[in-house]
Design a protein around this motif. Structure first.
Motif, PDB file in Angstrom:
ATOM      1  N   PHE A   2       0.860  -1.277   0.201  1.00 46.00           N
ATOM      2  CA  PHE A   2       0.053   0.050   0.163  1.00 46.00           C
ATOM      3  C   PHE A   2       0.661   1.246   0.228  1.00 46.00           C
ATOM      4  O   PHE A   2       0.830   2.270  -0.926  1.00 46.00           O
ATOM      5  CB  PHE A   2      -1.496   0.019   1.170  1.00 46.00           C
ATOM      6  CG  PHE A   2      -2.475  -0.290   0.541  1.00 46.00           C
ATOM      7  CD1 PHE A   2      -2.811  -0.446   0.106  1.00 46.00           C
ATOM      8  CD2 PHE A   2      -2.289  -1.465   1.466  1.00 46.00           C
ATOM      9  CE1 PHE A   2      -4.416  -1.010   0.154  1.00 46.00           C
ATOM     10  CE2 PHE A   2      -4.094  -2.564   1.172  1.00 46.00           C
ATOM     11  CZ  PHE A   2      -4.485  -2.359   0.511  1.00 46.00           C
ATOM     12  N   PRO A  62      -8.292   4.406  -6.377  1.00 43.18           N
ATOM     13  CA  PRO A  62      -8.266   3.805  -4.351  1.00 43.18           C
ATOM     14  C   PRO A  62      -8.560   5.488  -4.414  1.00 43.18           C
ATOM     15  O   PRO A  62      -8.867   5.217  -2.564  1.00 43.18           O
ATOM     16  CB  PRO A  62      -6.103   3.621  -4.840  1.00 43.18           C
ATOM     17  CG  PRO A  62      -6.272   2.833  -6.102  1.00 43.18           C
ATOM     18  CD  PRO A  62      -7.250   3.722  -6.818  1.00 43.18           C
ATOM     19  N   SER A 184     -10.234  -2.335   5.967  1.00 36.99           N
ATOM     20  CA  SER A 184      -9.065  -2.449   5.059  1.00 36.99           C
ATOM     21  C   SER A 184      -9.550  -3.298   3.762  1.00 36.99           C
ATOM     22  O   SER A 184      -9.342  -3.226   2.812  1.00 36.99           O
ATOM     23  CB  SER A 184      -8.073  -2.961   5.866  1.00 36.99           C
ATOM     24  OG  SER A 184      -8.490  -4.378   6.437  1.00 36.99           O
ATOM     25  N   THR A 185     -10.602  -4.342   4.327  1.00 37.47           N
ATOM     26  CA  THR A 185     -10.961  -5.315   3.498  1.00 37.47           C
ATOM     27  C   THR A 185     -12.244  -4.413   2.344  1.00 37.47           C
ATOM     28  O   THR A 185     -12.279  -4.834   0.837  1.00 37.47           O
ATOM     29  CB  THR A 185     -12.342  -5.960   4.162  1.00 37.47           C
ATOM     30  OG1 THR A 185     -11.586  -7.389   4.382  1.00 37.47           O
ATOM     31  CG2 THR A 185     -12.215  -7.411   2.920  1.00 37.47           C
ATOM     32  N   ILE A 187     -12.335  -1.598   1.031  1.00 42.20           N
ATOM     33  CA  ILE A 187     -10.935  -0.739   0.229  1.00 42.20           C
ATOM     34  C   ILE A 187     -11.504  -1.549  -1.059  1.00 42.20           C
ATOM     35  O   ILE A 187     -11.734  -0.294  -2.124  1.00 42.20           O
ATOM     36  CB  ILE A 187      -9.931  -0.559   0.199  1.00 42.20           C
ATOM     37  CG1 ILE A 187      -9.282   0.628   1.989  1.00 42.20           C
ATOM     38  CG2 ILE A 187      -8.755   0.358  -0.832  1.00 42.20           C
ATOM     39  CD1 ILE A 187      -8.105   1.110   2.443  1.00 42.20           C
ATOM     40  N   GLY A 188     -11.357  -2.687  -1.348  1.00 45.63           N
ATOM     41  CA  GLY A 188     -10.818  -3.241  -2.079  1.00 45.63           C
ATOM     42  C   GLY A 188     -12.561  -3.289  -2.466  1.00 45.63           C
ATOM     43  O   GLY A 188     -12.540  -3.650  -4.056  1.00 45.63           O
ATOM     44  N   VAL A 239      -5.450  -4.423  -6.944  1.00 49.82           N
ATOM     45  CA  VAL A 239      -5.202  -3.490  -5.846  1.00 49.82           C
ATOM     46  C   VAL A 239      -7.223  -4.580  -5.035  1.00 49.82           C
ATOM     47  O   VAL A 239      -7.223  -4.196  -3.332  1.00 49.82           O
ATOM     48  CB  VAL A 239      -5.657  -2.247  -6.247  1.00 49.82           C
ATOM     49  CG1 VAL A 239      -5.925  -1.370  -5.080  1.00 49.82           C
ATOM     50  CG2 VAL A 239      -4.515  -2.131  -6.944  1.00 49.82           C
ATOM     51  N   ALA A 240      -7.267  -4.940  -4.997  1.00 41.29           N
ATOM     52  CA  ALA A 240      -9.245  -4.928  -4.840  1.00 41.29           C
ATOM     53  C   ALA A 240      -8.023  -6.511  -3.728  1.00 41.29           C
ATOM     54  O   ALA A 240      -8.570  -6.652  -2.629  1.00 41.29           O
ATOM     55  CB  ALA A 240      -9.655  -5.761  -5.721  1.00 41.29           C
ATOM     56  N   SER A 243      -6.491  -5.567  -0.833  1.00 44.66           N
ATOM     57  CA  SER A 243      -7.229  -5.326   0.078  1.00 44.66           C
ATOM     58  C   SER A 243      -7.153  -6.150   1.144  1.00 44.66           C
ATOM     59  O   SER A 243      -7.885  -6.600   2.374  1.00 44.66           O
ATOM     60  CB  SER A 243      -8.288  -4.206  -0.995  1.00 44.66           C
ATOM     61  OG  SER A 243      -9.275  -3.927   0.853  1.00 44.66           O
ATOM     62  N   TYR A 244      -8.121  -7.470   0.348  1.00 48.52           N
ATOM     63  CA  TYR A 244      -8.972  -8.076   1.267  1.00 48.52           C
ATOM     64  C   TYR A 244      -7.521  -9.267   1.922  1.00 48.52           C
ATOM     65  O   TYR A 244      -8.196  -9.574   2.908  1.00 48.52           O
ATOM     66  CB  TYR A 244      -9.427  -9.350  -0.246  1.00 48.52           C
ATOM     67  CG  TYR A 244     -10.706  -8.975  -0.570  1.00 48.52           C
ATOM     68  CD1 TYR A 244     -11.472  -8.219   0.071  1.00 48.52           C
ATOM     69  CD2 TYR A 244     -11.148  -8.847  -1.749  1.00 48.52           C
ATOM     70  CE1 TYR A 244     -12.962  -7.459  -0.297  1.00 48.52           C
ATOM     71  CE2 TYR A 244     -12.226  -8.703  -2.361  1.00 48.52           C
ATOM     72  CZ  TYR A 244     -13.303  -7.965  -1.862  1.00 48.52           C
ATOM     73  OH  TYR A 244     -14.244  -7.551  -2.248  1.00 48.52           O
ATOM     74  N   THR A 246      -4.467  -7.576   3.288  1.00 46.35           N
ATOM     75  CA  THR A 246      -4.637  -7.076   4.023  1.00 46.35           C
ATOM     76  C   THR A 246      -6.183  -7.442   4.742  1.00 46.35           C
ATOM     77  O   THR A 246      -5.046  -6.912   6.631  1.00 46.35           O
ATOM     78  CB  THR A 246      -3.795  -5.396   4.027  1.00 46.35           C
ATOM     79  OG1 THR A 246      -3.719  -5.690   3.087  1.00 46.35           O
ATOM     80  CG2 THR A 246      -4.111  -5.156   5.021  1.00 46.35           C
TER      81      THR A 246
END
Length: 276
Positions: A2, A62, A184-185, A187-188, A239-240, A243-244, A246
């Motif tokens: 990130f 993002p 954090s999840t 965001i994706g 990026v998705a 996010s998952y 993370t």
């Protein structure tokens, strides 16, 4: 990762070979060129460098996701904190209002709001923020109601501390772990929905460098010029997925009740026995 993506978004004019292609500049002599040493990801139907536009897309998708999740966290936390702390009729009113938003499918509500609001990044951000906050309200309400009934909170009330001080200093900290994991999840998820709305023409508008818009512009050329839509699509997926992953990692780290990613018992240190 990130941090690297954020740095790439900020330093995009210095990293890409054709920063002018992120705007209105076009090159008719370089239309639909395949990936090469000159154009790493090829060019689109207007002769614009796909790599430059994908990197500049970090400033759109993002960024929208961070703004949406941040706004949803603020609104949802405020609603859930007040509902969970006070309970009673306050809880009933706020949760019934939340249920009104949750009763409509999220994507359908986002589509309706994006169609009513002005087209563009600002309208898309507002539409998604209005759609996303109820989940955080529900999450924080449950955690706040649990914390509000504990002895240390009751002791604070007995000492005469104000409600705002108790909520902010003694109830809110108990909700930070699930909030951080959920944000954090999400965001994706927001990136996927925002890209979908941009694909439908309800989000970012040309010539903005947006991944969903780039995929939409490539649909007439995908069968013969695969690179125009493939690289923006890979950026969305990457990026998705980041996010998952993370969110899962944070859940394993911060939640002592969670199990290992394989669904088994928590890991033991090497060399220890089952009894140990």
């Amino acid at each position: 990762m990130f941090v690297l993506l954020a740095a790439a978004a900020l330093a995009a004019p210095l990293l890409v070979p054709h920063p002018e292609h992120a705007g209105t500049a076009t090159d008719s002599s370089a239309r639909l060129l395949a990936p090469s040493a000159t154009y790493w990801m090829g060019t689109d139907n207007l002769g614009r460098d796909v790599f430059s536009r994908v990197v500049y897309g970090l400033r759109t998708g993002p960024a929208i996701a961070v703004l949406v999740v941040s706004s949803a966290v603020v609104v949802g936390t405020a609603v859930g904190l007040v509902a969970g702390y006070f309970g009673g009729w306050v809880d009933e009113i706020l949760m019934r209002l939340t249920d009104v938003f949750l009763a409509v499918p999220a994507l359908l509500l986002a589509l309706a709001l994006a169609a009513v609001l002005p087209r563009g990044v600002v309208g898309l951000t507002i539409a998604l923020a209005l759609t996303w906050w109820p989940w955080y309200a529900r999450l924080v309400r449950g955690e706040a109601a649990s914390v509000a009934g504990r002895r240390h909170v009751e002791a604070c009330r007995a000492l005469g501390l104000g409600h705002c001080r108790i909520m902010l200093r003694h109830v809110l900290p108990g909700t930070t772990t699930p909030l951080l994991v959920q944000a954090s999840t999400d965001i994706g998820g927001v990136i996927l929905v925002a890209s979908g709305l941009s694909f439908l023409g309800l989000g970012a508008q040309a010539p903005t460098a947006d991944w969903g818009l780039m995929v939409q512009e490539s649909q007439n050329h995908f069968a013969t010029h695969w690179w125009v839509g493939t690289f923006p699509g890979l950026a969305i997926m990457g990026v998705a997925a980041l996010s998952y992953l993370t969110g899962d990692a944070l859940r394993d780290r911060l939640d002592p009740r969670s199990t290992s990613p394989r669904g088994r018992m928590p890991r033991r240190r090497p060399g220890t026995t089952e009894a140990g």
